[in-house]
Design an enzyme around this catalytic site. Structure first.
Site, PDB file in Angstrom:
ATOM      1  N   LYS A  47       0.679 -12.715  10.469  1.00 25.60           N
ATOM      2  CA  LYS A  47      -0.146 -12.747   8.987  1.00 25.60           C
ATOM      3  C   LYS A  47       0.106 -14.247   8.464  1.00 25.60           C
ATOM      4  CE  LYS A  47      -0.465  -8.479   6.818  1.00 25.60           C
ATOM      5  NZ  LYS A  47      -0.056  -7.687   5.620  1.00 25.60           N
ATOM      6  N   SER A 106      -2.791   1.853  14.424  1.00 20.72           N
ATOM      7  CA  SER A 106      -3.533   1.485  13.239  1.00 20.72           C
ATOM      8  C   SER A 106      -4.822   2.619  13.056  1.00 20.72           C
ATOM      9  CB  SER A 106      -4.395   0.197  13.485  1.00 20.72           C
ATOM     10  OG  SER A 106      -4.917   0.000  12.472  1.00 20.72           O
ATOM     11  N   ASN A 164      16.112  -6.541  -2.314  1.00 19.03           N
ATOM     12  CA  ASN A 164      15.805  -6.727  -1.038  1.00 19.03           C
ATOM     13  C   ASN A 164      17.371  -6.536  -0.065  1.00 19.03           C
ATOM     14  OD1 ASN A 164      14.248  -6.953   1.272  1.00 19.03           O
ATOM     15  ND2 ASN A 164      14.949  -9.151   1.611  1.00 19.03           N
ATOM     16  N   ARG A 165      17.037  -5.901   1.264  1.00 20.08           N
ATOM     17  CA  ARG A 165      18.156  -5.791   2.005  1.00 20.08           C
ATOM     18  C   ARG A 165      18.893  -7.066   2.365  1.00 20.08           C
ATOM     19  NH1 ARG A 165      16.815  -4.198   8.125  1.00 20.08           N
ATOM     20  NH2 ARG A 165      15.380  -6.051   7.995  1.00 20.08           N
ATOM     21  N   GLY A 191      11.848  -4.751  -1.230  1.00 19.54           N
ATOM     22  CA  GLY A 191      11.343  -5.482  -0.173  1.00 19.54           C
ATOM     23  C   GLY A 191      10.979  -7.047  -0.752  1.00 19.54           C
ATOM     24  N   ASN A 196      -4.377 -11.516   5.638  1.00 14.84           N
ATOM     25  CA  ASN A 196      -4.737 -10.463   6.548  1.00 14.84           C
ATOM     26  C   ASN A 196      -6.299 -10.157   6.898  1.00 14.84           C
ATOM     27  OD1 ASN A 196      -5.994  -9.508   4.026  1.00 14.84           O
ATOM     28  ND2 ASN A 196      -4.981  -7.465   4.220  1.00 14.84           N
ATOM     29  N   GLY A 236       0.696   4.897   0.697  1.00 15.25           N
ATOM     30  CA  GLY A 236       0.206   3.777   0.849  1.00 15.25           C
ATOM     31  C   GLY A 236      -1.029   3.804   1.315  1.00 15.25           C
ATOM     32  N   ALA A 254       3.866  -8.315   1.704  1.00 13.92           N
ATOM     33  CA  ALA A 254       3.354  -7.277   0.933  1.00 13.92           C
ATOM     34  C   ALA A 254       4.181  -7.330  -0.521  1.00 13.92           C
ATOM     35  CB  ALA A 254       3.838  -5.892   1.548  1.00 13.92           C
ATOM     36  N   ASP A 308      -4.555  -7.597   0.653  1.00 12.91           N
ATOM     37  CA  ASP A 308      -3.357  -6.597   0.306  1.00 12.91           C
ATOM     38  C   ASP A 308      -3.282  -6.558  -1.227  1.00 12.91           C
ATOM     39  OD1 ASP A 308      -2.773  -5.761   2.840  1.00 12.91           O
ATOM     40  OD2 ASP A 308      -1.195  -7.364   2.846  1.00 12.91           O
TER      41      ASP A 308
HETATM   42  P1  NAP Z   1       7.386  -8.219   5.950  1.00 13.81           P
HETATM   43  O1  NAP Z   1       6.803  -9.320   5.328  1.00 13.81           O
HETATM   44  O2  NAP Z   1       7.827  -8.157   7.499  1.00 13.81           O
HETATM   45  O3  NAP Z   1       8.541  -7.718   5.168  1.00 13.81           O
HETATM   46  C1  NAP Z   1       9.117  -6.622   5.299  1.00 13.81           C
HETATM   47  C2  NAP Z   1      10.449  -6.326   4.323  1.00 13.81           C
HETATM   48  O4  NAP Z   1      10.995  -4.967   4.509  1.00 13.81           O
HETATM   49  C3  NAP Z   1      11.454  -7.292   4.084  1.00 13.81           C
HETATM   50  O5  NAP Z   1      11.844  -7.475   2.661  1.00 13.81           O
HETATM   51  C4  NAP Z   1      12.499  -6.598   5.012  1.00 13.81           C
HETATM   52  O6  NAP Z   1      13.924  -6.931   4.357  1.00 13.81           O
HETATM   53  C5  NAP Z   1      12.335  -5.376   4.602  1.00 13.81           C
HETATM   54  N1  NAP Z   1      12.821  -4.268   5.844  1.00 13.81           N
HETATM   55  C6  NAP Z   1      12.266  -4.061   6.883  1.00 13.81           C
HETATM   56  N2  NAP Z   1      13.272  -3.165   7.736  1.00 13.81           N
HETATM   57  C7  NAP Z   1      14.059  -2.888   6.610  1.00 13.81           C
HETATM   58  C8  NAP Z   1      15.202  -1.631   6.783  1.00 13.81           C
HETATM   59  N3  NAP Z   1      15.317  -1.059   7.860  1.00 13.81           N
HETATM   60  N4  NAP Z   1      15.770  -1.426   5.602  1.00 13.81           N
HETATM   61  C9  NAP Z   1      15.807  -2.297   4.507  1.00 13.81           C
HETATM   62  N5  NAP Z   1      14.709  -3.185   4.207  1.00 13.81           N
HETATM   63  C10 NAP Z   1      13.927  -3.393   5.408  1.00 13.81           C
HETATM   64  O7  NAP Z   1       6.397  -7.082   6.086  1.00 13.81           O
HETATM   65  P2  NAP Z   1       5.193  -6.831   4.816  1.00 13.81           P
HETATM   66  O8  NAP Z   1       3.830  -7.309   5.294  1.00 13.81           O
HETATM   67  O9  NAP Z   1       5.621  -7.217   3.495  1.00 13.81           O
HETATM   68  O10 NAP Z   1       5.089  -5.038   4.939  1.00 13.81           O
HETATM   69  C11 NAP Z   1       5.875  -4.496   4.232  1.00 13.81           C
HETATM   70  C12 NAP Z   1       5.607  -2.932   4.579  1.00 13.81           C
HETATM   71  O11 NAP Z   1       4.409  -2.654   3.892  1.00 13.81           O
HETATM   72  C13 NAP Z   1       5.359  -2.540   5.975  1.00 13.81           C
HETATM   73  O12 NAP Z   1       5.687  -1.090   6.130  1.00 13.81           O
HETATM   74  C14 NAP Z   1       3.706  -2.428   6.030  1.00 13.81           C
HETATM   75  O13 NAP Z   1       3.193  -1.484   7.025  1.00 13.81           O
HETATM   76  C15 NAP Z   1       3.519  -2.096   4.530  1.00 13.81           C
HETATM   77  N6  NAP Z   1       2.125  -2.291   4.114  1.00 13.81           N
HETATM   78  C16 NAP Z   1       1.408  -1.461   3.542  1.00 13.81           C
HETATM   79  C17 NAP Z   1       0.167  -1.981   3.247  1.00 13.81           C
HETATM   80  C18 NAP Z   1      -0.874  -0.876   2.704  1.00 13.81           C
HETATM   81  O14 NAP Z   1      -2.118  -1.063   2.581  1.00 13.81           O
HETATM   82  N7  NAP Z   1      -0.258   0.217   2.571  1.00 13.81           N
HETATM   83  C19 NAP Z   1      -0.290  -3.174   3.166  1.00 13.81           C
HETATM   84  C20 NAP Z   1       0.684  -4.117   3.453  1.00 13.81           C
HETATM   85  C21 NAP Z   1       1.822  -3.706   4.020  1.00 13.81           C
HETATM   86  P3  NAP Z   1      14.612  -8.063   5.275  1.00 13.81           P
HETATM   87  O15 NAP Z   1      14.394  -9.556   4.124  1.00 13.81           O
HETATM   88  O16 NAP Z   1      15.923  -7.932   4.997  1.00 13.81           O
HETATM   89  O17 NAP Z   1      14.270  -8.306   6.629  1.00 13.81           O
END
Ligand code: NAP
Length: 499
Positions: free
Chosen positions: A290, A241, A373-374, A349, A311, A461, A353, A326
């Site tokens: 989370k 992080s 989404n996948r 997705g 978060n 991001g 997020a 977020d």
């Molecule tokens: P999450 O709740 O675990 O959701 C992950 C999402 O990504 C789900 O829709 C999942 O699809 C999809 N996914 C995961 N692996 C994948 C793959 N290999 N191919 C296609 N789709 C895939 O996570 P989240 O909290 O929403 O975060 C998502 C991303 O945003 C992370 O990378 C996180 O680090 C980033 N993020 C960044 C910030 C920032 O401040 N920049 C803030 C929050 C989050 P399925 O439903 O099919 O599993």
């Protein structure tokens, strides 16, 4: 009367000249003590030891670790320690396990030299609390100060050490109890509050003989009993992080006595124990906790309820309030692009997020929001939860669903070190389209490169990360966040992480 914890910078160098220079510099920078690791010195001679004693005087702590306790070499340890006691060092540090047969002679030498005796023990493997307690008791009885350092396998374990230390403080024992390793940092951060006599520190960021030691400048920033703002990041893993560097830079810039630590926890139970520690003022929570954190909280703000995820947690007088920053982070990042009203947005997705992003876009008046989404069922569920503000489409239908003026990647696809697969067809990207990729490591993702080649505008991001972190900082401290400082620290940390 309450103990005043002395700060002690540990110098492990091979030459007397270097120890003298670095020790003096540490004292000039506010250290109370300088520990000289005699076992690190090459070719130590009696005049060399006298030079050290003359340079450091009563501020000097002479330690000669035996190999079984983590020392660098064998040698005439006893001889050197007795000599150090007679030559004006303020403290000598000996070992219960190795030196207990010599303790009475060492004690006499120390008394004669008006030097205090630290009797210490280092558990290189985690041990039971009962054996740590009995070892610390023995060390306290044998010396002026008893010191135990113990390898700390988990944050929960470190919290047990805090309780043990508090019990020793109540008995007015003179002691040091340290959780060694990254999970033990909290025992160091709260050294004053738990009644430790000495805080052992690294002089600078890169140097150190014990993992988890704070630096002298970190300690100088937070030093002082009470009123410390202890915060951190709960997740698994958290080692990658950039928030740690970013939040600590914010504390430093604002002059607040705050510290932000990585807390890698393995279970909800361990997280609960950490949130119950009375001196923790707030945390960020990341994957996979989370949602799991919510039942542990007294209340959640509207954004956290809407996102179904927390978060940020602020803790006041034992009351735990959950936030989700977020969404605000995304909105502030989006606003910085000055795009005007979003007409058609595509969200890739369907996790936490994506949910926060959809809520912000809809609040900002986006005319149409499509989510893909996948796992299509998750996208449909998210669209339903968004009360008609979003529509789900399968990934295979994205091309036909355009054109979009905003595309937001809310999946980890593109993250450094993970396999990459193109989720979206190229034709989604063209001039007039903006892609915001929530992935911040690397700062330019492959999806961003593809989009930019087609003339799209892109943003990584990092800006959202900085903005959501800034909002967390504001929640914990009630102060404006120093955004520029945080952004620079996050960029620097990211560059260092990438190497
Ligand atoms: P999450 O709740 O675990 O959701 C992950 C999402 O990504 C789900 O829709 C999942 O699809 C999809 N996914 C995961 N692996 C994948 C793959 N290999 N191919 C296609 N789709 C895939 O996570 P989240 O909290 O929403 O975060 C998502 C991303 O945003 C992370 O990378 C996180 O680090 C980033 N993020 C960044 C910030 C920032 O401040 N920049 C803030 C929050 C989050 P399925 O439903 O099919 O599993």
């Amino acid at each position: 009367m309450a103990t005043r914890t002395r700060s002690c910078v540990v110098i492990a160098a091979s030459r007397v000249r270097e120890v003298v220079a670095r020790g003096r510099s540490a004292l000039r920078r506010g250290a109370d003590l300088v520990e000289v690791r005699l076992d690190f010195l090459r070719g130590l001679t009696p005049p060399g030891l006298d030079r050290l004693a003359a340079a450091l005087g009563r501020h000097g702590v002479a330690t000669f670790r035996s190999p079984s306790q983590g020392g660098q070499r064998r040698g005439r340890r006893m001889e050197w320690l007795r000599r150090a006691a007679g030559s004006g060092f303020g403290f000598i540090d000996c070992e219960w396990a190795t030196d207990r047969g010599d303790l009475s002679s060492l004690r006499s030498a120390a008394r004669a030299g008006r030097t205090r005796l630290i009797v210490s023990h280092h558990f290189s493997q985690p041990s039971s609390i009962a054996s740590i307690r009995s070892m610390l008791t023995r060390c306290c009885e044998a010396g002026d100060i008893g010191k135990v350092a113990v390898a700390t396998p988990t944050v929960a374990w470190a919290l047990k050490l805090l309780s043990l230390a508090r019990a020793f403080a109540r008995e007015r024992k003179k002691f040091v109890l340290i959780g060694v390793g990254e999970h033990g940092v909290i025992t160091r951060a709260l050294a004053e509050e738990i009644g430790c006599e000495i805080q052992y520190l690294r002089p600078e960021r890169s140097e150190g003989v014990a993992p988890g030691q704070l630096t002298l400048s970190e300690w100088s920033r937070i030093r002082g009993r009470g009123g410390k703002i202890l915060t951190g990041l709960i997740g698994r893993p958290v080692g990658h992080s950039v928030s740690v560097a970013m939040q600590n830079a914010a504390f430093e810039a604002t002059g607040l006595r705050g510290l932000y630590l990585p807390f890698e926890v393995k279970s909800r139970r361990e997280m609960a124990a950490l949130l119950d520690e009375p001196l923790v003022r707030g945390v960020n929570v990341t994957m996979p906790f989370k949602e799991l954190v919510i039942p542990l909280l007294d209340r959640c703000d509207a954004a956290a309820v809407e996102a179904g995820a927390v978060n940020t947690v602020a803790i006041r007088r034992g009351r735990k309030v959950g936030y989700n920053t977020d969404g605000v982070g995304f909105r502030r990042a989006l606003d910085s692009l000055r795009l005007g009203r979003v007409e058609r947005a595509l969200i890739v997705g369907a996790g936490g997020a994506a949910r926060a992003v959809i809520a912000q876009l809809s609040r900002g008046g986006a005319r149409e929001i499509l989510v893909t989404n996948r796992t299509p069922s998750r996208a449909r569920r998210l669209a339903r939860r968004a009360d008609g503000r979003a529509k789900a489409i399968p990934l295979s239908a994205v091309s036909a669903g355009g054109p979009f003026d905003l595309v937001v990647n809310c999946t980890p696809m593109g993250t450094q070190g993970r396999p990459y697969r193109e989720l979206l067809p190229l034709r989604v990207f063209r001039s007039g389209v903006t892609l915001i990729d929530l992935v911040y490591n690397p700062s330019v993702t492959r999806t961003m490169e593809r989009a930019a080649r087609r003339g799209a505008r892109t943003m990584g991001g990092l800006e959202m990360l900085v903005q959501q972190g800034a909002r967390s900082f504001e929640i914990w401290t009630g102060r404006d966040a120093p955004i520029r400082v945080m952004r620079n620290a996050a960029r620097r940390a990211l560059r260092e992480a990438v190497g």
